[in-house]
Write an enzyme that holds these catalytic residues in place. Structure first.
Site, PDB file in Angstrom:
ATOM      1  N   LYS A   1       0.515  -1.192  -0.435  1.00  0.00           N
ATOM      2  CA  LYS A   1       0.246   0.110   0.080  1.00  0.00           C
ATOM      3  C   LYS A   1       0.607   1.248  -0.231  1.00  0.00           C
ATOM      4  O   LYS A   1       1.875   1.263   0.548  1.00  0.00           O
ATOM      5  CB  LYS A   1      -0.646   0.036   1.493  1.00  0.00           C
ATOM      6  CG  LYS A   1      -1.830   0.273   1.064  1.00  0.00           C
ATOM      7  CD  LYS A   1      -2.622   0.868   2.069  1.00  0.00           C
ATOM      8  CE  LYS A   1      -4.017   1.809   2.461  1.00  0.00           C
ATOM      9  NZ  LYS A   1      -4.965   1.184   3.699  1.00  0.00           N
TER      10      LYS A   1
ATOM     11  N   SER B   1     -10.059   1.528   2.333  1.00  0.00           N
ATOM     12  CA  SER B   1      -8.189   2.515   1.643  1.00  0.00           C
ATOM     13  C   SER B   1      -7.237   1.837   1.050  1.00  0.00           C
ATOM     14  O   SER B   1      -6.721   1.545   0.186  1.00  0.00           O
ATOM     15  CB  SER B   1      -8.309   3.336   3.093  1.00  0.00           C
ATOM     16  OG  SER B   1      -7.126   2.999   3.694  1.00  0.00           O
TER      17      SER B   1
ATOM     18  N   SER C   1     -10.428  -1.279   6.698  1.00  0.00           N
ATOM     19  CA  SER C   1      -9.277  -1.162   5.526  1.00  0.00           C
ATOM     20  C   SER C   1      -8.700  -2.196   5.080  1.00  0.00           C
ATOM     21  O   SER C   1      -8.573  -1.803   3.965  1.00  0.00           O
ATOM     22  CB  SER C   1      -8.916   0.420   6.032  1.00  0.00           C
ATOM     23  OG  SER C   1      -9.084   1.657   5.714  1.00  0.00           O
TER      24      SER C   1
END
Length: 491
Positions: free
Chosen positions: A84, A166, A190
């Site tokens: 990420k 996210s 997330s």
């Protein structure tokens, strides 16, 4: 190559990949190239990846040579893993949390988790797109959007199906077989959210099991990185490679004698015959007909596998309206600490400067505003008041939430739908969650947030702190009994 690699890697798990490399059927370099080819072909329609590591093939070649010279480092040797974009890497990859303000930012050192993965022999393939600032920028920002990368789309229905959370790019890339696995981060939903929406396994560990050092933060009390993979086995392999005590993150001190460097011994499907799982029906109340049927089918499967189901378990914090003032305070403190350490080439070094930068570059930076950033900057909460509030927020769910329900009914875990606020109780306490594919909603509906409920759907198993071994046993047993995962049709 003796195998058709581009077709073979679709849904290949880590064990299959590692076995093929050990036998000499493929090399890590060939594996990386095959994923790069898939990214080039399919990611333009998904937008899951912000950038590719320009050194990925070189790293893979070096690891291939090391395998020939001295042998494999273990189950992750030569395996391409995506990170990420809020996770620091000391290489030619940027770390921006999806923000154009940090589009040119290079980290000075690896995040702890990036370092652990490198040491295990993983190839850090690139950075995944994400919801900007982990969706702590604007109350109007949709999941999966960043000013630097645009929208992440769900590979099961690009532009039609909700992506959630996210860590959206990490999940979309794994689901589309653009990498072997990925790392996401979670404050509240997330990791498990996007994993649920893309037929994946996501593990949100107990806070402190994996260091947050080198990760752009939201909340020091709730943040944690964790694996997103196509199988429980793969997720367990990656989880074990990332644990450890890190002096740069004091939360990891609590993991001493509670963590494992190998979670694969807990891949025990027979555990279900002895398990007790609670059903907190309050968190099923919003489900449409199809998703409720998926949850009922999951319960039926567990019963068939020998699980004792305790239905309609009550968590006495169910209707509590949480106040986000603690996270708002922690975000400001944590982000200011992170930004203050960046080099002079970066245009921002504080939350205040970030807000000003966005206002100056409205056309590219503020498609959805920044009211959450502003609220955090303007917080008047003091450190002492924050600590008092945080303790109060923890005491209620400890006394009347997950611990209460599990202890009262002698449970091993709770079973939750994959799209509900039940995961927020676990988030407040820093407790673990694991999600597993459970079914596909064909028709769907529009939920209270205006998102379609059509598409993949997962179940979430929730437990007390440090219960990862038990949750992995349960998740693995459910996965092996159902095998719901199917890849998206991209051609």
């Amino acid at each position: 190559m003796s195998i058709h690699l581009h077709e073979w890697i679709i849904e290949a798990d880590l064990t299959q990949l590692q076995t093929a490399m050990e036998s000499g059927s493929i090399t890590s370099e060939e594996l990386v190239q095959a994923y790069l080819d898939r990214i080039h072909k399919y990611d333009p329609s998904i937008n899951s990846i912000l950038e590719i590591n320009p050194d990925a093939l070189h790293i893979a070649r070096a690891l291939d040579q090391e395998r020939r010279d001295t042998g494999s480092r273990g189950s992750l040797h030569g395996i391409p893993i995506l990170l990420k974009d809020n996770i620091d890497t000391q290489d030619n990859l940027h770390t921006s949390a999806g923000s154009v303000a940090l589009a040119g930012s290079f980290a000075a050192a690896d995040a702890y988790i990036a370092s652990k993965l490198r040491s295990a022999g993983a190839v850090l393939l690139g950075k995944a797109n994400m919801t900007e600032w982990s969706n702590f920028m604007s109350s109007r920002m949709p999941a999966g959007y960043s000013s630097r990368g645009g929208f992440v789309l769900n590979p099961y229905g690009a532009g039609e199906l909700f992506i959630s959370g996210s860590s959206s790019g990490s999940a979309a890339a794994v689901a589309a077989n653009l990498c072997a696995a990925a790392i996401g981060t979670e404050t509240a939903g997330s990791i498990v959210g996007p994993a649920c929406q893309t037929f994946l396994v996501g593990i949100k560990p107990t806070v402190g099991l994996i260091s947050r050092a080198g990760i752009i933060p939201i909340s020091s009390s709730q943040d944690t990185p964790g694996p997103i993979a196509r199988t429980v086995t793969d997720a367990a392999m990656i989880l074990g490679a990332c644990t450890g005590i890190d002096e740069k993150d004091s939360a990891t001190l609590t993991s001493e004698n509670r963590s494992f460097s190998d979670y694969t011994p807990f891949l025990d499907a027979s555990f279900l015959r002895h398990a007790r799982i609670g059903i907190p029906r309050y968190y099923y109340r919003h489900l449409d007909e199809e998703r409720l049927a998926i949850m009922e089918a999951a319960i039926t499967t567990l019963i068939h596998e020998g699980v004792t189901i305790v239905d309609n378990v009550t968590l006495h914090v169910e209707q509590n309206n949480w106040n986000n003032d603690v996270i708002t305070y922690e975000f400001k403190q944590g982000l200011n600490d992170y930004l203050s350490q960046l080099g002079d080439s970066v245009p921002i070094h504080s939350l205040k400067e970030l807000i000003a930068y966005n206002e100056k570059h409205t056309d590219i930076a503020l498609q959805y505003g920044q009211d959450t950033l502003i609220r955090s900057e303007e917080t008047t909460l003091t450190e002492q008041t924050c600590l008092i509030k945080k303790q109060a927020y923890s005491e209620l769910p400890l006394q009347q939430g997950i611990d209460y329900a599990i202890d009262t009914h002698s449970l091993d875990a709770l079973l939750l739908p994959g799209d509900v606020d039940g995961m927020y109780i676990a988030a407040r306490l820093g407790y673990p969650l694991i999600t597993v594919p459970a079914g596909y909603s064909v028709n769907g509906s529009i939920d209270a947030d205006g998102d379609s409920t059509k598409g993949p759907f997962g179940v979430v198993f929730s437990g007390k702190a440090w219960s990862e071994p038990t949750l992995i046993k349960i998740a693995y047993g459910f996965e092996q009994a159902t095998l719901h995962r199917v890849p998206p049709q991209l051609d």
